[in-house]
Design an enzyme around this catalytic site. Structure first.
Site, PDB file in Angstrom:
ATOM      1  CE  LYS A  97      -1.366   2.882   2.314  1.00  0.00           C
ATOM      2  NZ  LYS A  97      -1.126   4.395   2.207  1.00  0.00           N
ATOM      3  CB  CYS A 129      13.105   9.168   9.052  1.00  0.00           C
ATOM      4  SG  CYS A 129      13.786   7.839   8.042  1.00  0.00           S
ATOM      5  CD  GLU A 173      10.915  13.020  11.430  1.00  0.00           C
ATOM      6  OE1 GLU A 173      11.777  12.345  10.854  1.00  0.00           O
ATOM      7  OE2 GLU A 173       9.812  12.560  11.782  1.00  0.00           O
ATOM      8  CD  GLU A 204      12.724   4.330   8.724  1.00  0.00           C
ATOM      9  OE1 GLU A 204      12.802   5.217   9.609  1.00  0.00           O
ATOM     10  OE2 GLU A 204      12.538   4.571   7.535  1.00  0.00           O
TER      11      GLU A 204
END
Length: 484
Positions: A181, A291, A388, A257
């Site tokens: 997906k 990331c 972040e 992750e």
């Protein structure tokens, strides 16, 4: 290849059991170019029923695929590596159109992503167990490895190719079937990749692709279905926590992750030329939408002024624009919401006393562009140090000694990657051991490598992708005790 031609070659339907099919009810959604807002394509918008059909196909294909010779599985991956490399320019342009990164960087992602196919093509024939005598001597202990089984893969928008190959490669090598997906912002690259895998001979039902704007509605029933045996996800920590909770019902094997808050530490003895070069890579790879992106720059007070000036000069010299154009270094952010979020972090820091040496203002015109920005005098309480950023913003703070900077670097819920620049080899070992991160880059701004285990600790997730460890995530160990 022209933009129109590249788009025309990409399937716009779902891939289920070896057939390209419309979504149940015929629903579609638009994929747009973040640099211009232009609609690139309309693709199938899967429903939960479509997801169930895809899982049924994967479950049906699992037994035969698991029995397929490792050499055959490896050759499929090797052929895919070669064809992907041959078509690198087309895949790069496609990624630039739907995600925004500059074309040279997109070509770099194709090379990086293809390497996962080559690496795991070689690992497919190296799955092994062991044989030994029991301590008492009257029994022989045998272990063997086999595929986990049907796997749901949820991939992100920021690396549309590499985050797919990093999961698909080891699954094919191990003998697992898949339902993928992709993110609805950037599904075209995954659809093109699925077509390529069909072309090189991947059997029907082994790989199924469902594109949808209803990720939760399509994925949750699959996660709770007993036919699924593994879930792998790359994305935000918040979504990852929800998925782990859903996966608990079936006790799925899970790989996560998730987010990061990477410190970039520059000690007083660092080679500043190398540190600035590394900082540019760690910060500006993928427009900062990674990331692994350096999120906090912690620079020794004796070199902070020079480092900040050099960073501002380098960041300010980058060309912002449509990534398909020659000479562009920095493309648009993925959505207007993403750009707004980045600017809110900058504004919060500035309101607390930070200064922008370059950038910091939202430009006029179409596209979700944000200028490369360097912030100094950033207060410790600023959100930009806690959250972040996912954009081209480098906030810089200073430190006085080693113990202090290690403590500050570890002061985050995340633990994906840290970067350290120093010429002291003893310090490299001390600091690397003390940092609470799954990966540490020493005197380098890039840690990602298909031959190395990628992954984090704490709220950055668990499991590893790539390296010798990567295929283990798709294998179960069986023990056989045989009496003499």
């Amino acid at each position: 290849m022209a933009t129109e031609t590249v788009i025309e070659t990409v399937p716009t339907q779902l891939l289920v059991d070896g057939a390209w099919v419309d979504a149940t009810g015929g629903g579609t959604f638009e994929v747009t170019n973040p640099a211009t807002g232009d609609v690139l394509a309309r693709i199938a918008d899967a429903t939960p029923a479509d997801g169930e059909r895809a899982l049924a196909a994967a479950a049906e294909a699992q037994r035969d695929w698991a029995r397929t010779e490792p050499r055959v599985r490896g050759e499929v991956l090797r052929s895919a590596f070669e064809l992907l490399t041959e078509r690198a320019d087309d895949f790069a342009r496609l990624m630039t159109l739907e995600m925004g990164k500059a074309l040279p960087e997109a070509k770099g992602e194709v090379a990086y992503g293809a390497e996962f196919f080559r690496w795991f093509s070689e690992e497919a024939v190296r799955i092994h167990g062991r044989y030994s005598a029991a301590p008492a001597g009257n029994t022989r202990l045998i272990t063997m490895k086999g595929p986990v089984g049907p796997t749901l893969m949820i991939t992100p928008w920021n690396f549309p190719l590499a985050m797919g190959t990093r999961k698909i490669g080891p699954a094919i090598a191990a003998g697992c079937t898949m339902v993928v997906k992709p993110a609805h912002e950037t599904p075209l690259t995954m659809l093109a990749l699925a077509a390529l895998l069909e072309e090189v001979g991947l059997p029907r039902g082994v790989l199924n692709v469902v594109t949808t704007t209803d990720s939760g509605g399509v994925c949750e029933p699959l996660i709770r279905d007993p036919r699924l045996r593994k879930l792998t996800f790359t994305g935000s920590t918040a979504v990852g926590k929800v998925l782990v909770g859903q996966a608990a019902d079936q006790l799925l094997r899970v790989s996560m992750e998730l987010g990061g808050n990477a410190p970039f530490i520059v000690f007083d003895d660092a080679d500043l030329d190398a540190a600035v070069d590394g900082a540019m890579l760690a910060k500006m790879r993928n427009i900062g939408e990674a990331c692994t992106s350096a999120n906090r720059f912690l620079v020794h007070e004796s070199v902070a002024g020079e480092f900040s000036t050099r960073m501002a000069e380098r960041m300010g010299s980058l060309t912002v624009g449509d990534g398909t154009h020659d000479g562009v270094d920095v493309g648009p952010l993925i959505t207007e919401k993403a750009r707004t979020g980045v600017h809110e972090l900058v504004s919060d820091a500035v309101s607390g006393g930070a200064r922008a040496l370059t950038g910091g203002e939202v430009p006029d015109g179409p596209g979700h562009f944000y200028p490369p920005t360097v912030l100094v005098d950033v207060p410790p309480s600023a959100r930009v140090f806690r959250e972040e950023i996912f954009g081209p913003v480098a906030p810089i703070a200073t430190f006085a000694d080693e113990d202090e900077v290690v403590e500050r670097a570890n002061d985050t819920e995340y633990g994906l990657v840290a970067y350290v620049f120093t010429r002291d080899h003893a310090r490299v070992l001390r600091v690397s051991e003390a940092l609470e991160f799954g990966m540490v880059g020493v005197n380098t701004g890039i840690v990602s490598n298909p031959a190395a285990p990628f992954g984090g600790v704490k709220h950055s997730g668990f499991g590893r992708e790539g390296g010798f460890e990567g295929i283990e995530e798709y294998l179960e160990t069986k023990y056989v005790g045989s009496a003499l």
